[in-house]
Design a protein around this motif. Structure first.
Motif: not given
Length: 59
Positions: A8, A11, A44-45, A48, A51-52
């Motif tokens: 996390w 990201l 994209i990061s 992600s 999502y995390v």
């Protein structure tokens, strides 16, 4: 506050780096293709990271 995995923080760092890099390329460079690639990497990061964040919320 729940514990977040180490990915996390990675990201979150990538999102901030790509955001600043995109801004710098937009304001101070004429490299439009590189700006587009860096911006897509930032998106994209961020997806992600979301999502995390939402999958570890219930832990």
């Amino acid at each position: 506050m729940s514990d977040v995995p180490g990915v996390w923080y990675i990201l979150l760092s990538l999102v901030s780096i790509f955001g600043v890099a995109t801004w710098i390329l937009d304001k101070f460079s004429a490299k439009h293709n590189l700006k587009r690639i860096v911006g897509i990497c930032g998106v994209i990061s961020m997806i992600s990271l979301l999502y995390v964040t939402f999958t570890t919320e219930g832990l």
